[in-house]
Write an enzyme that holds these catalytic residues in place. Structure first.
Site, PDB file in Angstrom:
ATOM      1  CB  VAL A 182      -0.963  -0.007   1.208  1.00 48.80           C
ATOM      2  CG1 VAL A 182      -1.718   1.316   1.303  1.00 48.80           C
ATOM      3  CG2 VAL A 182      -1.954  -1.166   1.103  1.00 48.80           C
ATOM      4  CB  CYS A 183       3.651   2.356   2.158  1.00 47.25           C
ATOM      5  SG  CYS A 183       2.725   2.439   3.715  1.00 47.25           S
ATOM      6  CB  THR A 184       4.834   0.389  -2.967  1.00 45.29           C
ATOM      7  OG1 THR A 184       5.732  -0.342  -2.123  1.00 45.29           O
ATOM      8  CG2 THR A 184       5.460   0.536  -4.346  1.00 45.29           C
TER       9      THR A 184
END
Length: 217
Positions: free
Chosen positions: A45-47
């Protein structure tokens, strides 16, 4: 460390980052700042979120905003992850990622929530702090690991803060830049109303007065 609240001064710190060592208040200068944390490097998700932040570089710049990310992973891990972000999100990460391996910044900003994290008891939660040029915390969000952050909302909040700082207005539900706004109830002087809002206003109720956004033609 007590939980930071709106109106508190954002704690200063010095920490390593992908852009070199950063002294936070000095680095921020006269800009607004979006400081956002992620639990760990190489998380899916953070990517996508860091890729989106890079893609929105122009939108942040025109609002005088500097984004800066943080996790408790070390600098060499960040550097490798940036390569993945650039490759998979078709962008170039152009903002610092703090390497908070000693958890100094995470502690200052209360980013360790052991009961909420499936990634480990010492990882950082996915928080967002919007900080103004006076280093005052103006907005906070905290998201669960499974839900990607809405950067359109972050930009919308910044637009609202910058508008309402300059004019005696508030922004209504679902407001977007260019929509009508609300005159603050404390403003009652007819002469000042006429001077500030030459386009006039509609009084739905004495406390609910709608006017065109004052910094738009």
């Amino acid at each position: 460390m007590a939980t930071l609240r709106l109106g508190d001064t954002a704690p200063d710190f010095t920490q390593d980052s992908t852009a070199g060592k950063i002294s936070f208040h000095e680095w921020a200068g006269d800009s607004w700042v979006v400081l956002f944390s992620h639990p760990a490097d190489f998380t899916p998700v953070c990517t996508t979120e860091l890729g989106k932040t890079a893609a929105l570089g122009g939108e942040f710049a025109k609002r005088n905003v500097k984004p800066i990310a943080i996790s408790v992973d070390p600098l060499d891990s960040h550097t490798k992850w940036v390569g993945d972000i650039n490759e998979t999100q078709n962008t170039t990460v152009n903002f610092p990622i703090l390497a908070d391996a000693d958890r100094k910044v995470a502690g200052l900003y209360d980013m360790i929530h052991p009961n909420a994290l499936s990634t480990g008891p010492t990882a950082t939660v996915r928080s967002v702090f919007i900080i103004d040029p006076k280093k005052v915390i103006r907005t906070t969000f905290t998201y669960p690991a499974s839900t990607g952050r809405n950067f359109d909302e972050i930009l919308r909040v910044i637009d609202s803060l910058q508008l309402t700082d300059g004019y005696k207005v508030a922004t209504p539900v679902n407001w977007k830049d260019g929509d009508d706004v609300i005159i603050v109830p404390s403003l009652q002087d007819p002469a000042e109303l006429a001077q500030r809002f030459p386009k006039g206003f509609k009084a739905v109720k004495p406390y609910l007065r709608i006017t065109p956004q004052p910094n738009k033609k």
